[in-house]
Design a protein around this motif. Structure first.
Motif, mmCIF file in Angstrom:
data_model
loop_
_atom_site.group_PDB
_atom_site.id
_atom_site.type_symbol
_atom_site.label_atom_id
_atom_site.label_comp_id
_atom_site.label_asym_id
_atom_site.label_seq_id
_atom_site.Cartn_x
_atom_site.Cartn_y
_atom_site.Cartn_z
ATOM 1 N N PRO A 100 42.557 38.490 36.282
ATOM 2 C CA PRO A 100 41.193 38.719 35.794
ATOM 3 C C PRO A 100 40.189 37.660 36.267
ATOM 4 N N TYR A 101 40.678 36.473 36.633
ATOM 5 C CA TYR A 101 39.753 35.421 37.080
ATOM 6 C C TYR A 101 39.771 35.269 38.601
ATOM 7 N N TRP A 102 40.090 36.349 39.316
ATOM 8 C CA TRP A 102 40.182 36.253 40.780
ATOM 9 C C TRP A 102 38.873 35.746 41.379
ATOM 10 N N TRP A 103 37.752 36.160 40.775
ATOM 11 C CA TRP A 103 36.444 35.771 41.329
ATOM 12 C C TRP A 103 36.251 34.257 41.255
ATOM 13 N N ALA A 104 36.743 33.648 40.172
ATOM 14 C CA ALA A 104 36.611 32.193 40.040
ATOM 15 C C ALA A 104 37.508 31.496 41.055
ATOM 16 N N ALA A 105 38.747 32.012 41.185
ATOM 17 C CA ALA A 105 39.685 31.375 42.100
ATOM 18 C C ALA A 105 39.181 31.446 43.540
ATOM 19 N N TRP A 106 38.652 32.606 43.922
ATOM 20 C CA TRP A 106 38.221 32.724 45.319
ATOM 21 C C TRP A 106 36.920 31.984 45.569
ATOM 22 N N SER A 107 36.071 31.835 44.554
ATOM 23 C CA SER A 107 34.898 30.963 44.725
ATOM 24 C C SER A 107 35.368 29.556 45.008
ATOM 25 N N MET A 108 36.398 29.148 44.268
ATOM 26 C CA MET A 108 36.902 27.789 44.429
ATOM 27 C C MET A 108 37.516 27.589 45.816
ATOM 28 N N TYR A 109 38.344 28.554 46.279
ATOM 29 C CA TYR A 109 38.939 28.382 47.605
ATOM 30 C C TYR A 109 37.851 28.334 48.682
ATOM 31 N N SER A 110 36.871 29.225 48.567
ATOM 32 C CA SER A 110 35.847 29.252 49.623
ATOM 33 C C SER A 110 35.028 27.968 49.608
ATOM 34 N N CYS A 111 34.549 27.577 48.425
ATOM 35 C CA CYS A 111 33.659 26.410 48.361
ATOM 36 C C CYS A 111 34.389 25.121 48.716
ATOM 37 N N ASN A 112 35.647 24.989 48.291
ATOM 38 C CA ASN A 112 36.326 23.700 48.461
ATOM 39 C C ASN A 112 37.071 23.582 49.773
ATOM 40 N N VAL A 113 37.611 24.687 50.250
ATOM 41 C CA VAL A 113 38.472 24.572 51.427
ATOM 42 C C VAL A 113 37.795 25.140 52.674
ATOM 43 N N PHE A 114 37.256 26.353 52.571
ATOM 44 C CA PHE A 114 36.760 26.997 53.791
ATOM 45 C C PHE A 114 35.421 26.405 54.247
ATOM 46 N N ILE A 115 34.452 26.332 53.338
ATOM 47 C CA ILE A 115 33.112 25.895 53.767
ATOM 48 C C ILE A 115 33.109 24.476 54.353
ATOM 49 N N PRO A 116 33.774 23.471 53.727
ATOM 50 C CA PRO A 116 33.714 22.120 54.307
ATOM 51 C C PRO A 116 34.304 22.024 55.712
ATOM 52 N N GLN A 117 35.073 23.029 56.154
ATOM 53 C CA GLN A 117 35.623 22.960 57.519
ATOM 54 C C GLN A 117 34.512 22.921 58.573
ATOM 55 N N LEU A 118 33.307 23.331 58.191
ATOM 56 C CA LEU A 118 32.175 23.231 59.122
ATOM 57 C C LEU A 118 31.952 21.789 59.572
ATOM 58 N N TYR A 119 32.382 20.853 58.735
ATOM 59 C CA TYR A 119 32.153 19.441 59.051
ATOM 60 C C TYR A 119 33.006 18.911 60.196
ATOM 61 N N TRP A 120 33.850 19.778 60.781
ATOM 62 C CA TRP A 120 34.532 19.332 61.996
ATOM 63 C C TRP A 120 33.508 19.146 63.110
ATOM 64 N N PHE A 121 32.340 19.796 62.968
ATOM 65 C CA PHE A 121 31.334 19.732 64.032
ATOM 66 C C PHE A 121 30.261 18.712 63.682
ATOM 67 N N LYS A 122 29.997 17.808 64.632
ATOM 68 C CA LYS A 122 29.020 16.751 64.375
ATOM 69 C C LYS A 122 27.643 17.338 64.080
ATOM 70 N N LYS A 123 27.328 18.453 64.721
ATOM 71 C CA LYS A 123 26.031 19.102 64.495
ATOM 72 C C LYS A 123 25.851 19.437 63.025
ATOM 73 N N MET A 124 26.933 19.877 62.403
ATOM 74 C CA MET A 124 26.877 20.252 60.992
ATOM 75 C C MET A 124 26.814 19.006 60.110
ATOM 76 N N ARG A 125 27.541 17.969 60.497
ATOM 77 C CA ARG A 125 27.581 16.749 59.690
ATOM 78 C C ARG A 125 26.253 16.023 59.692
ATOM 79 N N THR A 126 25.421 16.289 60.693
ATOM 80 C CA THR A 126 24.164 15.548 60.778
ATOM 81 C C THR A 126 22.955 16.425 60.466
#
Lengths: 472, 197
Positions: free
Chosen positions: A348-374
Motif C-alpha cells: 500500500p505504500y509503494w508510492w512512498a517507497a518509489w519516491s524514496m528510491y528515485s529521490c535518494n538513489v536515481f536522481i543524485p546519479q546526475l552528479y557524476w557529471f561536472k556540469k550538473m555539480r556546478t
C-alpha cells in the motif's frame, strides 16, 4: 585596478576559496557588514521571508497547544502504526543535523580547508535541527512537563528509575549530549568572531552585548594555543559522537523484533543517510543565503561542487544499503522479513517507497557529471528532492514495517491527520526562522578561520592588485 | 589585608592586584601587517633576552608559540580526566540504578551488563570531555574578563581584524620603557607605544 595574473591552469584545478576580497580588512568588512547594517537597511526580501517562516512558527505553537490540550490522539498514530509522523520527523531532523557536525569536525580533522566558509552555518543548522527534532519525542509523551522523567534524576512523584537496557534511554543520552556538544563547539568557534564584532561595535548596545559574549577574547597567542587545542579535541570527540547519535537512533528500531527494523545494517545505513540529507539541507540553505545576502565571493562554486560530490557518495551508500536490505530479506529465508520488503516496494505504500528510491538513489546519479555539480538550479532542485527522499525513507521504514503486523487481523493503514501535517510544516518554519535570525545577527562565516586559510594560500585574494603586498 | 567598605578603596586595591591603573605600565606594544614578520620579530626580540612576550593576532599564527617561547597547551590531559569522570559516572549510575536501587527483571536479562551500558557510557564520556574542554579553554586563558590593559593600545581593535601585535610585558626583568620601545622598532614593529595599565 588590474587583477593579479594567475596561472589559469592552477585556477582551474584549485580555484581561490575567497574571491573578491582584496585583503584581510576587506574580508572582515564583507562578513561583518551583514551583521552590522542597521535594521532598516536589511533587504526587504529578508523581512518577507522572515514573516512567512515566523507565521509558520505560530502555526506550530497552535498545533502543539492543541495537542497538549486534547491528547496525542490528534496525531494519526494508532494500532498498529504507533510510531507515525512524530518519529519520522524526529529522525528526519536529527539526520539533518549530522552534516553540520561532519563539516565542522570530520572535515576539520581531514584538513579540508574549503569547509571554512560553510562550517559556521552548517553548525548553526545542526543546533536548530536538533532543537526542532527534540520537540517530537517531547510532545509525543503527551505531557511535556514530565520530560524530566526521561533523565536519570531522582524524582519523588514516580519513585522509579529508567531502564538502561532500553535503547530509548540511550537515545535520550545521545541526543542531549549531541545538542550540548554541538552548542559548545559552535560557541567556541564563534568567540573570536564575536571579539571582532565587539572591536568594531559603534553603538553602546552592541559593545555591551558582544563584549559579554566574546568573553574578553583578545586573540593573544596564549589564548590561541589553548583554543586550537580545544578545537581539535572538540572536533575529535564530535566525530565519534556524530556517528554514535544516529547509530543509537537506529537502535530504537534495530533492537526490536519487527521485520524490516530488526537488521544489523541499520547503524551505518542511518549514518550515511543522515549525512546525505544533512548535506542536501546545508546546500538548500547556503544557496538561499548566497542569493539573499550576496555571498557569492565566499561560498564559491568550488564549495558547492565539493558538497555535491559528498551527496553523490552518501546517496550511493544509501542505495547500496537498500539493495543489501532486499538481499538479506531474501537470503534470511524468513517469511515475515521477505513479506515486509515485498510489501515495502509493492504494497500500500509503494508510492512512498518509489519516491524514496528515485529521490535518494536515481536522481543524485546526475552528479557524476561536472556540469550538473556546478549548475546552481540543478543543485537547488536536487537538494530539495534529496530531502524529500530522505523524509520518505524514514516514513517508509517506520510505516511499512508496522502497517502489516504478523496477523492479518491487526493490519492497518496510517493516514496523517491535519495536525500531523501542520505540525511538520510548523517545524520547517521554526527551523528556517532560527536560521534566518542567525544569518542576520551573527557572523555566518567563520572570519578567523577564513583568514587563517587566506594567510596560508597567498593566491586566495583573487581581486588583488599585481605587485602589491599580499594583504594590506 | 585591611577591611574597608569604601568602594573606591576596594576598586583601587583590586586594580593594584591586577596591575591596572593610571600610573602603571602594562607593556610596550607594536604592530605588524604580516604574520611572517611577526614571527620573525618574535624570534628577534626573544633573542634580545625578553621572556614575558605575547602576541595578539586575528587568527592563530603558525610558529608564534615557538618564537615567543609559549609552552604547549596542557588542555588534553585535563580532558582525559574529564572523559574518565564521565565513564565512571555512567557505570556507577547504571549499576546503582539497575542492581541496587531499582532491580527489575525484564525478559530475563541481567540486572547489569557491560554491553548494554556502552552507549550511555560513551555519551557521558563525550559530554564530560566536551564540557571540560569548554571550561578549560576559557579558564586557562584567564577568561572571561571584561577589561585588559592591552585595550589601551591605539590599534588594539585591529588585532581582531588585520593586524598582528607584539607585546613585551612590563613585568619582564629586562623591561625598560624607552629601551624596549627602541628594541621593538629595531625588529620592525610599527606604531610602537608604551601602553598604560
Amino acid at each position: 585596478m588590474s587583477a593579479v595574473v594567475q596561472d589559469p591552469q592552477l585556477m582551474a584545478v584549485n580555484p581561490p576559496l575567497v574571491q573578491g576580497a582584496r585583503d584581510l580588512h576587506d574580508l572582515t568588512d564583507q562578513i561583518s557588514s551583514v551583521v552590522e547594517d542597521p535594521v532598516y537597511k536589511t533587504p526587504l526580501k529578508y523581512w518577507i521571508t522572515l514573516a512567512c517562516t515566523s507565521s509558520l512558527v505560530l502555526l506550530l505553537a497552535a498545533m502543539l497547544t492543541y495537542l497538549v490540550n486534547t491528547g496525542v490522539g490528534v496525531w494519526g498514530v494508532n494500532k498498529p502504526v504507533g510510531w507515525g509522523w512524530g518519529i519520522t520527523n524526529f529522525v528526519f531532523w536529527i539526520g539533518i543535523g549530522h552534516a553540520g557536525t561532519l563539516i565542522s569536525a570530520i572535515l576539520f580533522l581531514f584538513r579540508q580547508k574549503w569547509r571554512t566558509s560553510i562550517n559556521r552555518s552548517a553548525e548553526a543548522m545542526t543546533l536548530f535541527a536538533v532543537m526542532v527534532a527534540g520537540l517530537f519525542p517531547l510532545f509525543h509523551t503527551g505531557r511535556p512537563w514530565r520530560a524530566y522523567w526521561l533523565f536519570p534524576v531522582p524524582n519523588t512523584d514516580l519513585n522509579i528509575w529508567q531502564n538502561f537496557r532500553s535503547p530509548l534511554i540511550w537515545d535520550v543520552f545521545a541526543v542531549s549530549t549531541y545538542f550540548t556538544v554541538s552548542l559548545l563547539f559552535w560557541f567556541t568557534g564563534l568567540v573570536p568572531d564575536l571579539a571582532t564584532l565587539r572591536d568594531r561595535a559603534t553603538t553602546k548596545i552592541r559593545q555591551v552585548v558582544f563584549g559579554i559574549l566574546s568573553l574578553g577574547w583578545r586573540g593573544s597567542a596564549r589564548h590561541w594555543r589553548h583554543y586550537e587545542q580545544a578545537y581539535l579535541i572538540l572536533a575529535g570527540i564530535s566525530t565519534p559522537l556524530v556517528l554514535s547519535v544516529h547509530s543509537v537512533v537506529s537502535f530504537d528500531f534495530a533492537t526490536s523484533v519487527i521485520p524490516g527494523w530488526h537488521t544489523t545494517i541499520f547503524p551505518p545505513y542511518f549514518v550515511a543517510g543522515a549525512i546525505f540529507s544533512g548535506f542536501a539541507c546545508v546546500m538548500t540553505l547556503l544557496l538561499i543565503a548566497r542569493w539573499t545576502l550576496n555571498l557569492q565571493n565566499l561560498i564559491t562554486i568550488k564549495h558547492l561542487d565539493n558538497m555535491n560530490k559528498i551527496i553523490l557518495v552518501t546517496g550511493s551508500v544509501v542505495g547500496y544499503a537498500y539493495c543489501t536490505e532486499f538481499f538479506v530479506a531474501w537470503w534470511s529465508g524468513d517469511i515475515y522479513e521477505r513479506f515486509t520488503f515485498l510489501n515495502r516496494a509493492f504494497g500500500p505504500y509503494w508510492w512512498a517507497a518509489w519516491s524514496m528510491y528515485s529521490c535518494n538513489v536515481f536522481i543524485p546519479q546526475l552528479y557524476w557529471f561536472k556540469k550538473m555539480r556546478t549548475n546552481l538550479w540543478v543543485m537547488f532542485v536536487i537538494s530539495i528532492t534529496t530531502n524529500i527522499g530522505m523524509w520518505f525513507e524514514r516514513f517508509v521504514i517506520i510505516c511499512t514495517s508496522l502497517t502489516r503486523d504478523f496477523l492479518p487481523t491487526s493490519w492497518g493503514y496510517f493516514v496523517p491527520t491535519w495536525v500531523d501535517i501542520c505540525t511538520f510544516i510548523g517545524t520547517i518554519g521554526m527551523f528556517l526562522t532560527l536560521f534566518l535570525l542567525f544569518a542576520r545577527f551573527l557572523p555566518m562565516i567563520a572570519m578567523s578561520e577564513v583568514k587563517g586559510v587566506a594567510s596560508q594560500e597567498k593566491h586566495v585574494f583573487a581581486g588583488q592588485e599585481e605587485g602589491s603586498p599580499s594583504y594590506r | 589585608m585591611s577591611q574597608t567598605s569604601d568602594p573606591a578603596v576596594l576598586i583601587a586595591q583590586i586594580k593594584d592586584k591586577l596591575g591596572i591603573g593610571e600610573d602603571k605600565v602594562y607593556a610596550v606594544m607594536g604592530e605588524f601587517a604580516e604574520p611572517e614578520d611577526l614571527v620573525k620579530a618574535g624570534h628577534a626580540i626573544r633573542g634580545m633576552g625578553y621572556t614575558k612576550l605575547d602576541a595578539m593576532t586575528p587568527f592563530p599564527v603558525h610558529g608564534i608559540d615557538e618564537a615567543l617561547g609559549i609552552p604547549y597547551s596542557k588542555i588534553g590531559w585535563i580532558v582525559v580526566c574529564g572523559a574518565i569522570a564521565g565513564i565512571l559516572t555512567a557505570q556507577i549510575l547504571i549499576y546503582y540504578v539497575g542492581v541496587i536501587d531499582y532491580p527489575l527483571i525484564i525478559g530475563g536479562k541481567p540486572l547489569f551488563d557491560f554491553t548494554y551500558s556502552i552507549p550511555p557510557t560513551f555519551e557521558l564520556a563525550v559530554l564530560f570531555s566536551a564540557i571540560t574542554t569548554f571550561i578549560c579553554t576559557w579558564a586557562l586563558s584567564g577568561l572571561p574578563r571584561l577589561y585588559h590593559p592591552s585595550m589601551n593600545y591605539r590599534s588594539a581593535h585591529r588585532a581582531s581584524d588585520d593586524r598582528f601585535l607584539l607585546v613585551v610585558e612590563a613585568n619582564d626583568p629586562k623591561f625598560d620603557a624607552q629601551k624596549t620601545a627602541q628594541d621593538m622598532r629595531s625588529v620592525g614593529a610599527n606604531d610602537v607605544e608604551v601602553v598604560e595599565g
